[in-house]
Design a protein around this motif. Sequence first.
Motif, PDB file in Angstrom:
ATOM      1  N   LEU A 481       0.840  -1.208   0.000  1.00  0.00           N
ATOM      2  CA  LEU A 481       0.000   0.000   0.000  1.00  0.00           C
ATOM      3  C   LEU A 481       0.873   1.255   0.000  1.00  0.00           C
ATOM      4  CD1 LEU A 481      -2.685  -1.129   2.621  1.00  0.00           C
ATOM      5  CD2 LEU A 481      -3.059  -0.807   0.171  1.00  0.00           C
ATOM      6  N   LEU A 482       1.898   1.261   0.845  1.00  0.00           N
ATOM      7  CA  LEU A 482       2.735   2.463   0.933  1.00  0.00           C
ATOM      8  C   LEU A 482       3.661   2.589  -0.277  1.00  0.00           C
ATOM      9  CD1 LEU A 482       3.494   2.761   4.756  1.00  0.00           C
ATOM     10  CD2 LEU A 482       1.649   3.743   3.408  1.00  0.00           C
ATOM     11  N   THR A 483       4.037   1.455  -0.896  1.00  0.00           N
ATOM     12  CA  THR A 483       4.828   1.528  -2.134  1.00  0.00           C
ATOM     13  C   THR A 483       4.019   2.223  -3.228  1.00  0.00           C
ATOM     14  OG1 THR A 483       6.063  -0.477  -1.584  1.00  0.00           O
ATOM     15  CG2 THR A 483       6.016   0.148  -3.901  1.00  0.00           C
ATOM     16  N   PRO A 618       5.440 -12.879  -1.739  1.00  0.00           N
ATOM     17  CA  PRO A 618       6.853 -12.549  -1.492  1.00  0.00           C
ATOM     18  C   PRO A 618       6.981 -11.155  -0.868  1.00  0.00           C
ATOM     19  CG  PRO A 618       6.488 -13.283  -3.769  1.00  0.00           C
ATOM     20  CD  PRO A 618       5.142 -13.055  -3.157  1.00  0.00           C
ATOM     21  N   ALA A 619       8.129 -10.888  -0.257  1.00  0.00           N
ATOM     22  CA  ALA A 619       8.377  -9.565   0.337  1.00  0.00           C
ATOM     23  C   ALA A 619       8.417  -8.510  -0.766  1.00  0.00           C
ATOM     24  CB  ALA A 619       9.709  -9.587   1.077  1.00  0.00           C
ATOM     25  N   ILE A 620       8.236  -7.247  -0.375  1.00  0.00           N
ATOM     26  CA  ILE A 620       8.090  -6.166  -1.363  1.00  0.00           C
ATOM     27  C   ILE A 620       9.313  -6.048  -2.271  1.00  0.00           C
ATOM     28  CG2 ILE A 620       8.961  -4.310   0.139  1.00  0.00           C
ATOM     29  CD1 ILE A 620       6.002  -3.959  -2.306  1.00  0.00           C
ATOM     30  N   ASP A 621      10.511  -6.342  -1.763  1.00  0.00           N
ATOM     31  CA  ASP A 621      11.687  -6.214  -2.631  1.00  0.00           C
ATOM     32  C   ASP A 621      11.783  -7.369  -3.624  1.00  0.00           C
ATOM     33  OD1 ASP A 621      12.122  -7.583  -0.196  1.00  0.00           O
ATOM     34  OD2 ASP A 621      14.262  -7.714  -0.641  1.00  0.00           O
ATOM     35  N   THR A 658      14.418   0.096   2.318  1.00  0.00           N
ATOM     36  CA  THR A 658      13.199  -0.698   2.293  1.00  0.00           C
ATOM     37  C   THR A 658      13.472  -2.078   1.715  1.00  0.00           C
ATOM     38  OG1 THR A 658      12.740   0.435   0.264  1.00  0.00           O
ATOM     39  CG2 THR A 658      11.592   1.212   2.201  1.00  0.00           C
ATOM     40  N   GLU A 659      14.753  -2.426   1.583  1.00  0.00           N
ATOM     41  CA  GLU A 659      15.066  -3.790   1.127  1.00  0.00           C
ATOM     42  C   GLU A 659      14.923  -4.729   2.313  1.00  0.00           C
ATOM     43  OE1 GLU A 659      15.746  -4.009  -2.169  1.00  0.00           O
ATOM     44  OE2 GLU A 659      15.237  -1.936  -1.852  1.00  0.00           O
ATOM     45  N   SER A 660      14.661  -5.985   2.025  1.00  0.00           N
ATOM     46  CA  SER A 660      14.605  -6.898   3.173  1.00  0.00           C
ATOM     47  C   SER A 660      16.035  -7.243   3.537  1.00  0.00           C
ATOM     48  CB  SER A 660      13.838  -8.168   2.820  1.00  0.00           C
ATOM     49  OG  SER A 660      14.633  -8.966   1.998  1.00  0.00           O
ATOM     50  N   ILE A 661      16.344  -7.167   4.821  1.00  0.00           N
ATOM     51  CA  ILE A 661      17.706  -7.505   5.247  1.00  0.00           C
ATOM     52  C   ILE A 661      17.632  -8.857   5.932  1.00  0.00           C
ATOM     53  CG2 ILE A 661      19.742  -6.592   6.426  1.00  0.00           C
ATOM     54  CD1 ILE A 661      18.575  -3.880   6.320  1.00  0.00           C
ATOM     55  N   ILE A 757      11.022   4.679  -8.688  1.00  0.00           N
ATOM     56  CA  ILE A 757       9.742   3.986  -8.825  1.00  0.00           C
ATOM     57  C   ILE A 757       9.991   2.498  -8.623  1.00  0.00           C
ATOM     58  CG2 ILE A 757       7.811   3.470 -10.399  1.00  0.00           C
ATOM     59  CD1 ILE A 757       7.880   6.393  -9.659  1.00  0.00           C
ATOM     60  N   ARG A 758       9.156   1.861  -7.855  1.00  0.00           N
ATOM     61  CA  ARG A 758       9.281   0.409  -7.655  1.00  0.00           C
ATOM     62  C   ARG A 758       8.218  -0.270  -8.510  1.00  0.00           C
ATOM     63  NH1 ARG A 758      10.332   3.204  -3.303  1.00  0.00           N
ATOM     64  NH2 ARG A 758      12.188   2.767  -2.054  1.00  0.00           N
TER      65      ARG A 758
END
Length: 801
Positions: A481-483, A618-621, A658-661, A757-758
């Motif tokens: 949503l925030l992306t 999957p995660a956003i990244d 905002t990458e998954s670490i 932009i993602r």
Amino acid sequence: MGNTDSKLNFRKAVIQLTTKTQPVEATDDVFWNQFWADTTTTVQDVFALVPAAEIRAVREESPSNLATLCYKAVEKMVQGAESGCPTEKEKQVVLNCTRMLSRILPYIFEDQDWRGFFWSTVPGAGRAGMDDEEDDDEGARPLAESLLLALADLLFCPDFTVHSHKKGRPDSVEDMQSLDSCEYIWEAGVGFAQSPPLNYIHDLNRTELLRLLLTCFSEVIYLPPTSDNSILNPWVTFFCSTENRHALPLFTSLLNVVCAYDPVGYGIPYNHLLFSDYREQLVEQAVQILIVTLEHEGGPPYRPPSPSSMEDQDSTGPNNLFVNYLSRIHREEDYDFVLKGLARLLTNPLTQTYLPNSSKKIQFHQELLVLFWKLCDFNKKFLFFVLKSSDVLDILVPILYYLNDARADQSRVGLMHIGVFILLLLSGERNFGVRLNKPYSLHVPMDIPVFTGTHADLLIVVFHKIITSGHQRLQPLYDCLLTIVVNVSPYLKSLSMVAANKLLHLLEAFSTNWFLFSAHQNHHLVFFLLEAFNNIIQYQFDGNCNLVYAIIRKRNVFHQLGNLPSDSASIQKALQRKRKSPDVISRTSSQETVSMEGSRPAVPAEPGTLKASLVAIPAIDKLTEKSQVSEDGTMVPLPQIESPQIPEPSGAAGASDTESISGKDTEDVFYTEAEMARRRLSTTSSTVSHWNPKPDWVLSWKSKLPLQTIMRLLQVLVPQVEKICIDKGLTDESEILKFLQHGTLVGLLPVPHPILIRKYQANAGTAMWFRTYMWGVIYLRNVDPPIWYDTDVRLFEIQRM
């Protein structure tokens, strides 16, 4: 009376079949004909008179009889397809076989040992059909292929499923082998101009045949979810191959029937209560067949070449002809027809009338959303057409309506995901952000605060409502949503005060120490919001005095973020703070106002509602890839940086936190959502104990918080605003807004950052999510008859709320 006798005889035949311990010869026509030749049983009758336990008993105890039953039913259908069913009796036999096979197939699929049965050849069944020419078994067709080809032929059978073109003598039968089915497309639209006369018998017969086709395609729901994207559905693969000479006219018929459908009809109130709408049943089955057949083949998603004409079949492309044809639709009028049709149907459940229940409401909006998704995914020119005009808003508004309406209902979590995925896909294109500036003047009753503003305001207000008053299982969607908000933010010319306050309220809720420290990825949400604010300040400052004013009023939130404590004692203190409620985010919204007139509040699912489980997204990244907008407006993809175990130094160019670490890549492991919810946001004290945040972890991302632009803005504007208030004794915000409106920060802010932009990108995880979601919807929507009910489905679980 005759019908009762017929049912009785049919039931006797079923009992005979289940009690016979010896194999019945395939040549014993007297016995086998009882199932289809002399009966007039509806599909509901067949489901009632052939109980699940008895099908399983025959499967286990006299397998050869079940095999012969299937073989004989397919044989009858092949004969019908060859003859063109000239007599009523032949039509009835084909329909009875169709119903019988629809009933039996799921029980063949659920048993691993039987799954290959339809793909084996039957002795003496030649490839040309099941006649007794001198066939050797080399050329024999598997039963599945014979059945699928017969179904395709029967769907273009004059006087059975299509309008006959023969004039004159009633005894003249059209030759099925030489029939050009492109002349018999079911509805005008893409690639076909004439609209054939409506015939409800044809609609009913098509619906029955499509139901069996859908049942054939459902073998996939008896296999567990897998990340191996190359596993194809053999039924779909064959049906959508060049072996099916009707692939093009059938694809066109299905698409046109869906997009031309108008549920309101002549607009007479209560019309739908007086007449049964046979077209609606056909449209439902058609859209379900479309979304199931439009599956990616294994490997990377297909990107179409520049389109030549749709009929030019020499061009390369996917082997799945339905995907191929969809990707090559290219005429503007075809795009317009499809888009207007989908928008009309998606908007249908929103239409309000003064007479309660007076207009027909369709129920297949989830399938329509999947179809829209596939259109945009497989045909990029269609996606650009959608975004070229404000027609995209006719898709946006119903999606926001569904998202808002389903936010409290756990049985509709899949609908929430597909709606958000579509908006994520659209938000990757600049035009979508630009279109959102159109004023929102519709009055669709939604349970949201009343506001005056643009479609961007509507989107933000609905997203805020989802986050603050949706159920817990929507938390994995917050990133998405925030992306979307970040992606559109550089183009938003003027946010309303209501929307500006909503965004600030989200920042306030997500930046509490307790929330930031309670899970390892919660700080991403703050990064997204700050990035959105920075985009608006740097690129759209002039029209956004409402947002600037809201930021000034809530300036303490930014100062607290800048001074976030990172010592162990503060972290532990924040985590031990007892929550008054288990919710992640405070429900006391910023200045909650009265909801729109005529709206109903979003409600949880009724107890007892069935829902299908889903695999986790999957995660956003993994869902998106980053592109940078260059000065001429084109997008340049940024190289993928592997998620590092240790945080990168704060000065990394273009790096965002905002990458998954996570280090571990769980892409190939499919969790159900329930498991993921447990794994993800640790909102209970028991899970907090597993997650032990350390000071160096806090410092690693705190140093990257993009606060410079906002701090500079506050540094310049706060003293000026305070001075005005003191000098003029102002308490009225309209004067302050007027001052901010005419102010400028040119030369005072840091150099504008490049716009990031993602963009959504497909992967094995999303492909599997779509498959489970789509089949879960189809399973639950086919209840009359309940095709798959009580069978051993493995792709998802059916849960009762």
